[in-house]
Design a protein around this motif. Structure first.
Motif, PDB file in Angstrom:
ATOM      1  N   GLN A   1     -30.650  23.469 -27.785  1.00  0.00           N
ATOM      2  CA  GLN A   1     -30.164  22.566 -26.732  1.00  0.00           C
ATOM      3  C   GLN A   1     -29.584  23.320 -25.533  1.00  0.00           C
ATOM      4  OE1 GLN A   1     -27.482  20.183 -29.099  1.00  0.00           O
ATOM      5  NE2 GLN A   1     -29.141  19.693 -30.513  1.00  0.00           N
ATOM      6  N   ASN A   2     -29.109  24.540 -25.731  1.00  0.00           N
ATOM      7  CA  ASN A   2     -28.543  25.308 -24.615  1.00  0.00           C
ATOM      8  C   ASN A   2     -29.523  26.317 -24.024  1.00  0.00           C
ATOM      9  OD1 ASN A   2     -26.200  23.931 -24.550  1.00  0.00           O
ATOM     10  ND2 ASN A   2     -24.879  25.601 -25.221  1.00  0.00           N
TER      11      ASN A   2
ATOM     12  N   SER B   1     -34.399  11.702 -32.556  1.00  0.00           N
ATOM     13  CA  SER B   1     -34.583  13.039 -32.002  1.00  0.00           C
ATOM     14  C   SER B   1     -35.635  12.968 -30.900  1.00  0.00           C
ATOM     15  CB  SER B   1     -35.059  13.998 -33.094  1.00  0.00           C
ATOM     16  OG  SER B   1     -35.573  15.160 -32.474  1.00  0.00           O
TER      17      SER B   1
ATOM     18  N   TYR C   1     -30.509  20.349 -23.027  1.00  0.00           N
ATOM     19  CA  TYR C   1     -29.770  19.095 -23.250  1.00  0.00           C
ATOM     20  C   TYR C   1     -29.546  18.352 -21.932  1.00  0.00           C
ATOM     21  CZ  TYR C   1     -25.083  20.634 -21.649  1.00  0.00           C
ATOM     22  OH  TYR C   1     -24.023  21.041 -20.902  1.00  0.00           O
TER      23      TYR C   1
ATOM     24  N   GLY D   1     -26.423  23.533 -32.653  1.00  0.00           N
ATOM     25  CA  GLY D   1     -26.937  22.804 -31.494  1.00  0.00           C
ATOM     26  C   GLY D   1     -27.257  23.746 -30.340  1.00  0.00           C
TER      27      GLY D   1
ATOM     28  N   CYS E   1     -28.719  14.769 -27.876  1.00  0.00           N
ATOM     29  CA  CYS E   1     -28.692  15.475 -26.592  1.00  0.00           C
ATOM     30  C   CYS E   1     -27.975  16.815 -26.772  1.00  0.00           C
ATOM     31  CB  CYS E   1     -27.995  14.584 -25.572  1.00  0.00           C
ATOM     32  SG  CYS E   1     -27.819  15.293 -23.945  1.00  0.00           S
ATOM     33  N   ARG E   2     -26.631  16.760 -26.971  1.00  0.00           N
ATOM     34  CA  ARG E   2     -25.870  17.988 -27.233  1.00  0.00           C
ATOM     35  C   ARG E   2     -25.070  17.698 -28.505  1.00  0.00           C
ATOM     36  NH1 ARG E   2     -24.024  22.025 -29.370  1.00  0.00           N
ATOM     37  NH2 ARG E   2     -23.282  23.748 -28.098  1.00  0.00           N
ATOM     38  N   THR E   3     -25.603  18.092 -29.646  1.00  0.00           N
ATOM     39  CA  THR E   3     -25.046  17.655 -30.924  1.00  0.00           C
ATOM     40  C   THR E   3     -23.753  18.405 -31.255  1.00  0.00           C
ATOM     41  OG1 THR E   3     -26.538  19.168 -32.084  1.00  0.00           O
ATOM     42  CG2 THR E   3     -27.269  16.888 -31.821  1.00  0.00           C
TER      43      THR E   3
END
Ligand code: OMP
Length: 274
Positions: free
Chosen positions: A156-157, A122, A170, A152, A145-147
């Protein structure tokens, strides 16, 4: 041989982008093995024997072993993979991430205790939490990164207003891994097969990094869309499927059923390369 060279060699030799994930759940073992954590090694070794010629990599998930106090069986399994498939790299899926002194211990665990070729990490705690792994010459590290999971999106977004171009988080991880964090060319990224548009975006930012792509099979990701979005001649992809292969049959024929399912997925991935 470095991890990246091993990946390229296994991809060429086995004509495969498929990674078989080793996520053993005793409750799903067939026949007399069912419910017996003492059979984790036996179950996984038979899957390895049946699929070793079909894969670019194996990916044991450490929690499935540790939860059953089966770390010694994981050690045995790593040695078994070395014996029967010395050319196939092993990615230890541990998703570690901690301050440097603790990361050093995690790196010892992954690379010395288990003898893994690469590990999943991570990036949340920043570069100094990644650096100890990069000191291990030739070893690889895949940053989340983008799970593949729905949640996610939660972090990440998110858009980073403080970074040039205001990328999504991400995208920023992908940029760091392709550029300033990748001191010796050891980094790759984890991107879910469930989000092909995001795989494509990651490829724009990180054109040559190896991508570990879980989410085909049980999570429903599309093999062809994954390859179209992620595969590049100079950027390998490692497409993981675990449950769909491990539990393709609940009977004594499970190794043959796993091999059939692996072959089917391997062929679908290869066909999408065009
Ligand atoms: O790092 C991973 O391997 C991983 C990242 C991710 O975004 N999604 C994801 O499913 N994984 C792992 O990939 C495997 C997926 O298993 P299946 O859904 O059974 O194919 C599990 O071991 C997960 O822990």
């Amino acid at each position: 041989m470095t991890f990246i060279q091993m990946l390229e060699e296994a991809q060429r030799r086995n004509r495969s982008m498929l990674c078989v994930g080793l996520d053993p759940e005793p409750a799903r073992f067939p026949g007399a093995m069912r419910g017996d954590p003492g059979k984790i090694y036996d179950f996984c070794a038979r899957i390895v024997d049946a699929t070793a010629g079909l894969v670019i990599a194996f990916k044991p998930q450490i929690a499935y072993f540790a939860a059953h106090r089966a770390e010694l069986q994981l050690e045995q399994l790593m040695q078994h993979i070395r014996r029967v498939a010395p050319q196939v790299p092993v990615i230890l899926d541990a998703k570690r991430g901690d301050i440097g002194s603790t990361a050093e211990q995690y790196a010892r665990e992954a690379f010395e205790r288990y003898g893994a070729d690469a590990v999943t990490l991570s990036p949340f705690m920043g570069f100094d939490s990644i650096e100890p792994y990069l000191k291990r010459e030739g070893k690889g590290a895949f940053l989340l990164c983008r799970t593949s999971n729905k949640g996610g999106d939660d972090l990440q977004n998110q858009r980073l207003a403080s970074v040039d171009g205001q990328p999504l988080l991400y995208e920023h991880v992908a940029r760091l891994a392709q550029g300033p964090w990748n001191l010796n060319g050891q980094l790759g990224l984890v991107v879910g097969a469930t989000y092909p548009a995001e795989i494509e975006r990651v490829r724009q930012v990180a054109p040559t990094l190896p991508l570990l792509i879980p989410g085909v099979g049980a999570q429903g990701g599309d093999a062809a869309a994954t390859v179209k979005a992620g595969w590049r001649p100079d950027g390998p992809i490692v497409v993981n499927s675990s449950r769909a292969i491990l539990y393709a049959s609940a009977g004594e024929d499970f190794p043959a059923a796993a091999a059939r399912e692996a072959e089917h997925t391997r062929a679908a991935l290869q066909a999408a390369r065009g």
